[in-house]
Design an enzyme around this catalytic site. Structure first.
Site, PDB file in Angstrom:
ATOM      1  N   ARG A   1      47.200  36.592  52.729  1.00  0.00           N
ATOM      2  CA  ARG A   1      48.237  35.953  51.785  1.00  0.00           C
ATOM      3  C   ARG A   1      49.612  35.925  52.463  1.00  0.00           C
ATOM      4  O   ARG A   1      50.376  35.187  51.710  1.00  0.00           O
ATOM      5  CB  ARG A   1      48.284  36.896  50.665  1.00  0.00           C
ATOM      6  CG  ARG A   1      48.453  38.221  50.975  1.00  0.00           C
ATOM      7  CD  ARG A   1      48.145  39.158  50.007  1.00  0.00           C
ATOM      8  NE  ARG A   1      48.818  39.527  48.757  1.00  0.00           N
ATOM      9  CZ  ARG A   1      48.619  40.192  47.804  1.00  0.00           C
ATOM     10  NH1 ARG A   1      47.202  40.711  47.719  1.00  0.00           N
ATOM     11  NH2 ARG A   1      49.350  40.327  46.727  1.00  0.00           N
TER      12      ARG A   1
ATOM     13  N   LYS B   1      37.768  43.834  40.654  1.00  0.00           N
ATOM     14  CA  LYS B   1      38.850  43.944  41.443  1.00  0.00           C
ATOM     15  C   LYS B   1      38.719  44.593  42.520  1.00  0.00           C
ATOM     16  O   LYS B   1      38.373  45.796  42.650  1.00  0.00           O
ATOM     17  CB  LYS B   1      40.093  44.140  40.816  1.00  0.00           C
ATOM     18  CG  LYS B   1      41.218  44.015  41.442  1.00  0.00           C
ATOM     19  CD  LYS B   1      42.253  44.685  40.800  1.00  0.00           C
ATOM     20  CE  LYS B   1      43.861  44.215  41.523  1.00  0.00           C
ATOM     21  NZ  LYS B   1      43.927  44.621  42.824  1.00  0.00           N
TER      22      LYS B   1
ATOM     23  N   ARG C   1      52.636  33.600  40.041  1.00  0.00           N
ATOM     24  CA  ARG C   1      52.151  34.864  39.475  1.00  0.00           C
ATOM     25  C   ARG C   1      51.658  34.384  37.959  1.00  0.00           C
ATOM     26  O   ARG C   1      52.537  34.443  37.018  1.00  0.00           O
ATOM     27  CB  ARG C   1      53.220  36.185  39.339  1.00  0.00           C
ATOM     28  CG  ARG C   1      52.372  37.604  39.046  1.00  0.00           C
ATOM     29  CD  ARG C   1      53.130  38.632  39.341  1.00  0.00           C
ATOM     30  NE  ARG C   1      53.275  38.971  40.936  1.00  0.00           N
ATOM     31  CZ  ARG C   1      52.515  39.600  41.358  1.00  0.00           C
ATOM     32  NH1 ARG C   1      51.472  39.711  41.038  1.00  0.00           N
ATOM     33  NH2 ARG C   1      52.598  39.836  42.744  1.00  0.00           N
TER      34      ARG C   1
ATOM     35  N   ARG D   1      43.183  39.911  50.680  1.00  0.00           N
ATOM     36  CA  ARG D   1      43.123  38.715  50.278  1.00  0.00           C
ATOM     37  C   ARG D   1      42.679  37.844  51.738  1.00  0.00           C
ATOM     38  O   ARG D   1      43.488  38.129  52.600  1.00  0.00           O
ATOM     39  CB  ARG D   1      44.188  38.310  49.543  1.00  0.00           C
ATOM     40  CG  ARG D   1      44.234  36.830  49.103  1.00  0.00           C
ATOM     41  CD  ARG D   1      43.849  37.358  47.708  1.00  0.00           C
ATOM     42  NE  ARG D   1      43.817  35.706  46.564  1.00  0.00           N
ATOM     43  CZ  ARG D   1      44.457  35.869  45.733  1.00  0.00           C
ATOM     44  NH1 ARG D   1      45.406  36.734  45.574  1.00  0.00           N
ATOM     45  NH2 ARG D   1      44.341  34.638  45.003  1.00  0.00           N
TER      46      ARG D   1
HETATM   47  P1  AMP Z   1      47.598  43.080  43.244  1.00  0.00           P
HETATM   48  O1  AMP Z   1      47.607  42.878  44.795  1.00  0.00           O
HETATM   49  O2  AMP Z   1      47.632  44.281  42.864  1.00  0.00           O
HETATM   50  O3  AMP Z   1      48.741  42.017  42.841  1.00  0.00           O
HETATM   51  O4  AMP Z   1      46.367  42.464  42.677  1.00  0.00           O
HETATM   52  C1  AMP Z   1      45.744  41.219  42.728  1.00  0.00           C
HETATM   53  C2  AMP Z   1      44.872  41.189  44.080  1.00  0.00           C
HETATM   54  O5  AMP Z   1      43.562  41.535  43.671  1.00  0.00           O
HETATM   55  C3  AMP Z   1      44.602  39.950  44.602  1.00  0.00           C
HETATM   56  O6  AMP Z   1      45.980  39.364  45.316  1.00  0.00           O
HETATM   57  C4  AMP Z   1      43.399  39.755  45.511  1.00  0.00           C
HETATM   58  O7  AMP Z   1      43.776  40.283  46.899  1.00  0.00           O
HETATM   59  C5  AMP Z   1      42.841  41.119  44.717  1.00  0.00           C
HETATM   60  N1  AMP Z   1      41.507  40.972  44.056  1.00  0.00           N
HETATM   61  C6  AMP Z   1      40.373  41.719  44.463  1.00  0.00           C
HETATM   62  N2  AMP Z   1      39.211  41.261  43.832  1.00  0.00           N
HETATM   63  C7  AMP Z   1      39.670  40.202  43.051  1.00  0.00           C
HETATM   64  C8  AMP Z   1      39.018  38.803  42.437  1.00  0.00           C
HETATM   65  N3  AMP Z   1      37.871  39.078  41.918  1.00  0.00           N
HETATM   66  N4  AMP Z   1      39.822  38.033  41.945  1.00  0.00           N
HETATM   67  C9  AMP Z   1      40.944  37.721  42.264  1.00  0.00           C
HETATM   68  N5  AMP Z   1      41.873  38.587  42.968  1.00  0.00           N
HETATM   69  C10 AMP Z   1      41.074  39.647  43.632  1.00  0.00           C
END
Ligand code: AMP
Length: 577
Positions: free
Chosen positions: A278, A257, A425, A262
């Site tokens: 996004r 991650k 989500r 994004r």
């Molecule tokens: P959050 O922003 O905390 O909701 O976490 C999800 C976000 O992690 C996604 O919206 C992406 O921007 C980011 N992300 C980073 N690495 C990845 C990955 N390998 N697959 C999907 N999302 C990822």
């Protein structure tokens, strides 16, 4: 359609705070709405184009004041005086138009077409004399507007419609108006289908056209379009690898991650590359090097890739946290300098479309295999996300540790059989990161400082999203973590800079306190959540600290009231044991 009808519908929608009543009013309106008038739906959302379109009205309070003054023949000073007294520029326009109308005869009635035509000229204007031209287009509308139309026109101009309508309200109204729904469950299923059509097209009027026919199958056929932004699929949170396997089954894919932002990468068949955040913003100009990498290192005639861009240090090759590169997203000038200073690496983790075909319904396994075939790995330029496919918890834990050691946030766990669901989500893409107390919140108010901070906003009211009502509810104030002075040093932000960012969105002022339109999203850390009657959410964050601006996060993706409530319960559980 006469604009008068639109003002009436605005009035009706604004007259109730109850969501279900709003849905019923809208549903009745939608039933009578003709196809040729469908663009009125953009206006109901305070917009002039579909959500995928970047052109926004973008009129400041100051410019609106000038236009009101010109249209009504009342000095700018007096308009401002009225504004200070009433606190709503729309109401000011209504009052002053009423006064004027008593003296003149009403000219030709305003039509929605004319309103859209003039408002759409505003973002197109550039160069010398722009302000005067903008004012004259607005004045033309204001002089033919009835007082009540002037009210909504001005609120539309400054982006503060106050009728409580979101995309989700129109979605639910379409379900009621066009589908024969019998119970709550069925209503939700239809609403989900409509939502998915909206998320794919980001065009509410297009979806209206199809929904109107009342066939669910048609909604499913709305295609993704390469070149137009699409909402991204979002992840749910789990607290351990074990929980992740329990939810997804074995084996599954585990990926780094990345702590970046994004990036949706489109390449059209005429070899044009477009990059979107996004938030559906087009950031192609800001990342010329990424355009080049995509053209050079990704095979295919046309495609849409989903990726995370991360910053790294050119010398040490170490990855940087998001806040250090966030400025690249907004920067419109001196892009080359910034590109040298803050390079990014693109990590591709999904593909939605390839060579003329949508891949949304293909299983993730197939999509990820395709990425590996078409993306040539060029470290520190563009690469496939680091991934393992495993059924071993041990191996997964090792991978997780390695991700953290490599300065990344944690890991994502993904089901191999799942489809790509834009805008949702989903429970088949999970994020795991070490327990950390951080939220993404929106600034809805602030207070001017005193002493050495006089003239700057220095304390900021933060709000979360109540997904039930679509309202932003206050959860506390932040002042810590913001720098006293601006500096060239990357990362942080000063009171002065934040004040400048927020100024265009000030809705009203009272003494040192200002109300601010929810626009600017920030990340904060905090120590604890408390119950609090002082804030509309019922909760207050203890010791919040500003960590970063989040220009990439849309309002729909900020921390929700439910998440805060759950975290509060969890915290209580811990302190008890
Ligand atoms: P959050 O922003 O905390 O909701 O976490 C999800 C976000 O992690 C996604 O919206 C992406 O921007 C980011 N992300 C980073 N690495 C990845 C990955 N390998 N697959 C999907 N999302 C990822």
């Amino acid at each position: 359609m006469l604009y008068k009808n639109l003002a009436e519908i605005y009035e009706a929608l604004g007259s109730t705070t109850k969501r279900l009543e709003k849905i019923d009013i809208l549903a009745d309106f939608l039933k009578t709405l003709k196809q040729e008038d469908k663009e009125v739906l953009y206006l109901l959302l305070g917009d002039i184009y579909p959500a995928y379109d970047e052109r926004k009205i973008g009129i400041s309070n100051q410019l609106a004041i000038k236009a009101i003054s010109k249209a009504t023949g009342i000095s700018e000073k007096d308009v401002v005086k009225e504004w200070k007294a009433i606190g709503d520029l729309g109401k000011v326009a209504e009052k002053l138009t009423k006064k004027k109308k008593q003296a003149t005869l009403h000219t030709s009635p305003l039509t929605t077409q004319k309103v859209l035509e003039n408002l759409r000229k505003l973002p197109e204007l550039e160069g010398k004399g722009t302000i005067e031209k903008k004012i004259s287009f607005i004045v033309e509308l204001l002089t033919s507007a009835l007082p009540i139309e002037a009210l909504y026109l001005v609120r539309t101009l400054i982006g503060d419609l106050r009728i409580g309508i979101q995309e989700s309200t129109i979605r639910d109204a379409m379900a009621v108006a066009f589908f024969d729904v019998k119970d709550a469950k069925q209503k939700k299923e239809i609403a989900d289908k409509i939502q998915s059509a909206i998320d794919r097209s980001n065009d509410i009027a297009l979806v209206f056209d199809i929904a109107k026919k009342g066939k669910v199958k048609d909604l499913e056929k709305i295609p993704v379009q390469v070149g137009k932004p699409i909402k991204v699929m979002l992840a749910q949170k789990v607290s351990s690898i074990k929980d992740g396997f329990e939810k997804l089954g074995k084996p599954c894919a585990i990926e780094y991650k990345y702590d970046g932002f994004r990036l949706l990468i489109h390449k059209t068949s005429d070899n044009e590359v477009k990059l979107f955040t996004r938030r559906l913003e087009n950031v192609t100009k800001q990342f010329p090097e990424v355009v080049e990498y995509v053209k050079k290192y990704v095979k295919g005639d046309s495609f849409i890739l989903d990726a995370e861009a991360i910053g790294f240090d050119r010398k040490t090759k170490r990855y940087k946290p998001f806040q250090e590169i966030s400025q690249r997203i907004k920067r419109k000038y001196h892009i080359e300098e910034l590109e040298k200073e803050l390079p990014v690496e693109v990590n591709v983790f999904d593909i939605l479309y390839y060579n003329g075909k949508s891949l949304l319904d293909e299983p993730f396994k197939k999509r990820t295999e395709l990425i590996k075939k078409i993306v040539e790995n060029k470290p520190f330029k563009i690469v496939c996300s680091k991934q393992i496919i495993t059924d071993s918890e041990k191996e997964a834990e090792r991978f997780y540790k390695k991700a953290l050691k490599d300065n990344q946030e944690g890991v994502m766990m993904k089901s191999l059989s799942a489809a790509y669901q834009p805008g949702s989500r989903v429970g088949h893409m999970l994020k795991i990161k070490p327990e950390e107390k951080d939220y993404d919140l929106v600034i809805v108010g602030a207070e001017y400082g005193t002493g050495k901070r006089a003239g700057w906003l220095s304390s900021f009211i933060l709000a979360c999203l109540d997904t039930e009502t679509g309202k932003f509810l206050e959860v506390g104030k932040v002042g810590t973590g913001i720098k006293e002075k601006s500096s060239a040093e990357s990362g942080g932000i000063s009171f002065e800079e934040l004040t400048e960012k927020l100024k265009p969105y000030i809705i009203s002022e009272k003494g040192r306190e200002v109300k601010i339109k929810p626009k600017i999203v920030v990340s904060v850390t905090y120590q604890e959540i408390q119950k609090s009657p002082n804030y509309s959410s019922g909760f207050a964050l203890r010791f919040p600290r500003f960590t970063a601006l989040r220009p990439d996060k849309p309002l729909s993706e900020i921390t929700t009231l439910n998440e805060i409530r759950e975290d509060y319960e969890k915290q209580r559980g811990k302190t008890k044991s």
